[in-house]
Design a protein around this motif. Structure first.
Motif, PDB file in Angstrom:
ATOM      1  N   GLN A 272       0.816  -1.217   0.000  1.00 26.93           N
ATOM      2  CA  GLN A 272       0.000   0.000   0.000  1.00 26.93           C
ATOM      3  C   GLN A 272       0.851   1.269   0.000  1.00 26.93           C
ATOM      4  O   GLN A 272       0.535   2.231  -0.691  1.00 26.93           O
ATOM      5  CB  GLN A 272      -0.932  -0.007   1.209  1.00 26.93           C
ATOM      6  N   ASP A 276       0.393   4.252  -2.614  1.00 29.88           N
ATOM      7  CA  ASP A 276       0.139   5.642  -2.202  1.00 29.88           C
ATOM      8  C   ASP A 276       1.194   6.578  -2.803  1.00 29.88           C
ATOM      9  O   ASP A 276       0.884   7.707  -3.212  1.00 29.88           O
ATOM     10  CB  ASP A 276       0.159   5.760  -0.670  1.00 29.88           C
ATOM     11  N   SER A 327      -7.113  -5.399  -7.752  1.00 31.16           N
ATOM     12  CA  SER A 327      -7.223  -4.600  -6.523  1.00 31.16           C
ATOM     13  C   SER A 327      -6.238  -3.422  -6.553  1.00 31.16           C
ATOM     14  O   SER A 327      -6.547  -2.339  -6.059  1.00 31.16           O
ATOM     15  CB  SER A 327      -6.975  -5.482  -5.286  1.00 31.16           C
ATOM     16  N   HIS A 329      -5.260  -1.872  -9.302  1.00 31.95           N
ATOM     17  CA  HIS A 329      -5.859  -0.908 -10.239  1.00 31.95           C
ATOM     18  C   HIS A 329      -6.983  -0.132  -9.561  1.00 31.95           C
ATOM     19  O   HIS A 329      -7.073   1.099  -9.693  1.00 31.95           O
ATOM     20  CB  HIS A 329      -6.393  -1.637 -11.477  1.00 31.95           C
ATOM     21  N   ASP A 330      -7.846  -0.869  -8.845  1.00 31.75           N
ATOM     22  CA  ASP A 330      -8.981  -0.208  -8.176  1.00 31.75           C
ATOM     23  C   ASP A 330      -8.473   0.820  -7.169  1.00 31.75           C
ATOM     24  O   ASP A 330      -9.002   1.931  -7.070  1.00 31.75           O
ATOM     25  CB  ASP A 330      -9.855  -1.254  -7.463  1.00 31.75           C
ATOM     26  N   TYR A 331      -7.451   0.432  -6.418  1.00 26.15           N
ATOM     27  CA  TYR A 331      -6.909   1.314  -5.376  1.00 26.15           C
ATOM     28  C   TYR A 331      -6.422   2.630  -5.993  1.00 26.15           C
ATOM     29  O   TYR A 331      -6.685   3.720  -5.475  1.00 26.15           O
ATOM     30  CB  TYR A 331      -5.761   0.596  -4.661  1.00 26.15           C
ATOM     31  N   ARG A 333      -7.228   3.875  -9.034  1.00 28.95           N
ATOM     32  CA  ARG A 333      -8.345   4.608  -9.669  1.00 28.95           C
ATOM     33  C   ARG A 333      -9.114   5.418  -8.636  1.00 28.95           C
ATOM     34  O   ARG A 333      -9.488   6.560  -8.878  1.00 28.95           O
ATOM     35  CB  ARG A 333      -9.294   3.622 -10.352  1.00 28.95           C
ATOM     36  N   GLN A 334      -9.344   4.792  -7.476  1.00 29.43           N
ATOM     37  CA  GLN A 334     -10.087   5.495  -6.415  1.00 29.43           C
ATOM     38  C   GLN A 334      -9.345   6.741  -5.946  1.00 29.43           C
ATOM     39  O   GLN A 334      -9.932   7.642  -5.357  1.00 29.43           O
ATOM     40  CB  GLN A 334     -10.326   4.549  -5.230  1.00 29.43           C
ATOM     41  N   ARG A 335      -8.057   6.789  -6.203  1.00 32.17           N
ATOM     42  CA  ARG A 335      -7.261   7.960  -5.807  1.00 32.17           C
ATOM     43  C   ARG A 335      -6.988   8.879  -6.993  1.00 32.17           C
ATOM     44  O   ARG A 335      -6.072   9.708  -6.963  1.00 32.17           O
ATOM     45  CB  ARG A 335      -5.956   7.493  -5.148  1.00 32.17           C
ATOM     46  N   GLY A 336      -7.775   8.703  -8.030  1.00 34.03           N
ATOM     47  CA  GLY A 336      -7.739   9.640  -9.159  1.00 34.03           C
ATOM     48  C   GLY A 336      -6.623   9.398 -10.156  1.00 34.03           C
ATOM     49  O   GLY A 336      -6.337  10.267 -10.992  1.00 34.03           O
TER      50      GLY A 336
END
Ligand code: SF4
Ligand code: SF4
Length: 343
Positions: A272, A276, A327, A329-331, A333-336
């Motif tokens: 993670q 980030d 997961s 990719h999703d992470y 994408r959710q952060r723009g």
């Protein structure tokens, strides 16, 4: 003005004209490369030219793999790229047991085993290549050769119709193309003279002056980002990430088109904190074309034996499954983060 012809009577392409000394083009070449008149066209060390590549930039491409790299990534997918000069390859299954190589080796690095196969003591080998010369079975071969711009461009231009139809072109990869700046620059300018789309795949580990020299000839940078934590970056690659990040920001300020390519290695950078870090970096670089995640694969391990190499990456590291990659990719994408596939 009629162009000189190649052997079959076809006119030489413009890029090659500039390399064979046709006068007006030679003048253009010298000017376009910004090098002193009379200086020889540089040659470079490569280990492969891969046609019909679809993973090294947009469309169908020809990828030129440079030999030599300053980094030592634990997961390097091209371990034969690291050494800057040719190296011996041995494919045991091709060996016919003639023993000629053992007689040719000045360092007694080869003996014929009880199984009638050549057996190599890699610690004695200095990659002189004499054994490969006498091996008719091609079990022993040297990987890596010195080439000129014209030779490479002639191969690249074979597929220009495919590039035109697919939006493809030429990609310089490696190894590290920036480690041979004169050759990379000359090759890129020759390709641009043929109106080819040019990508450079790089770790960014070079002097900024090298990247700056190439700016005008590169349409898209495929720029690696391997680890956010500088200490872990040094542990994983041999160097901290400060110069790489500085070059990345400088490229971005220069309005270069950049795709950030992030190898994701389980048990190493696939965590993670690094995701980030990727998201934070993407926010700092709003003109970025996007981020591409490169999930770990382990097919490269099969090459190690062939080159007498070992890897410090534990065998326990396995490619991630599809759900894990999703997961990540999703992470992001959710952060723009804008995710792309550079192929
Ligand atoms: S020369 Fe080639 S075929 Fe003959 S023993 Fe050596 S590796 Fe095998
Ligand atoms: S390349 Fe290595 S094994 Fe082959 S002849 Fe030279 S030293 Fe011997």
């Amino acid at each position: 003005m009629e162009r000189p012809a190649v052997g079959d009577g076809r006119p030489l392409p413009l890029g090659l004209l500039r390399l064979v000394g046709h006068r007006p083009a030679e003048k253009d070449r010298v000017e376009s490369l910004g090098r002193p008149k009379g200086r020889a066209m540089p040659t470079g060390w490569i280990f492969d030219i891969q046609r019909f590549s679809i993973h090294d930039g947009p469309g169908i491409r020809t990828t030129v793999f440079f030999k030599g790299c300053p980094l030592r990534c634990l997961w390097c997918g091209n371990p034969e790229s690291i050494r800057p000069r040719p190296q011996l390859s041995y494919l045991r299954e091709k060996c016919l047991g003639c023993g000629d190589c053992a007689g040719a080796c000045p360092r007694t690095a080869i003996a014929l085993g009880a199984d009638h196969k050549a057996s190599l003591d890699w610690s004695r080998c200095d990659h002189c290549g004499r054994c490969a010369v006498v091996c008719d079975a091609k079990a022993l071969e040297m990987v890596g050769r010195n080439v000129g711009v014209a030779e490479v461009l002639a191969v690249v231009l074979r597929d220009r119709d495919y590039y035109a139809a697919s939006g493809g072109g030429m990609t310089l990869s490696g190894g590290e193309p920036l480690a041979q700046p004169d050759f990379a620059e000359a090759l890129l300018h020759a390709a641009k003279a043929e109106s080819l789309h040019c990508c450079v795949e790089t770790s960014g580990m070079a002097e900024w002056s090298v990247l700056k020299r190439l700016l005008g000839a590169v349409d898209l940078w495929l720029y690696d980002y391997k680890e956010t934590d500088p200490h872990l970056h040094a542990k994983f690659t041999g160097f901290g990430n400060a110069p790489i990040l500085a070059n990345l920001h400088a490229l971005h300020r220069a309005d270069a088109k950049i795709v950030l390519r992030c190898p994701m290695i389980p048990e190493h950078n696939a965590r993670q904190q690094h995701l980030d870090g990727i998201a934070a970096l993407a926010r700092q670089l709003p003109k970025l074309e996007g981020v591409e995640l490169l999930p770990y694969y382990d097919l490269w391990r099969a090459k190690l034996t062939r080159f007498g190499l070992t890897s410090p990456l534990p065998e326990s590291v396995k490619p991630p499954d599809r759900a894990t990659v999703q997961s990540w990719h999703d992470y992001l994408r959710q952060r723009g983060v804008r995710l792309v596939a550079s192929s």
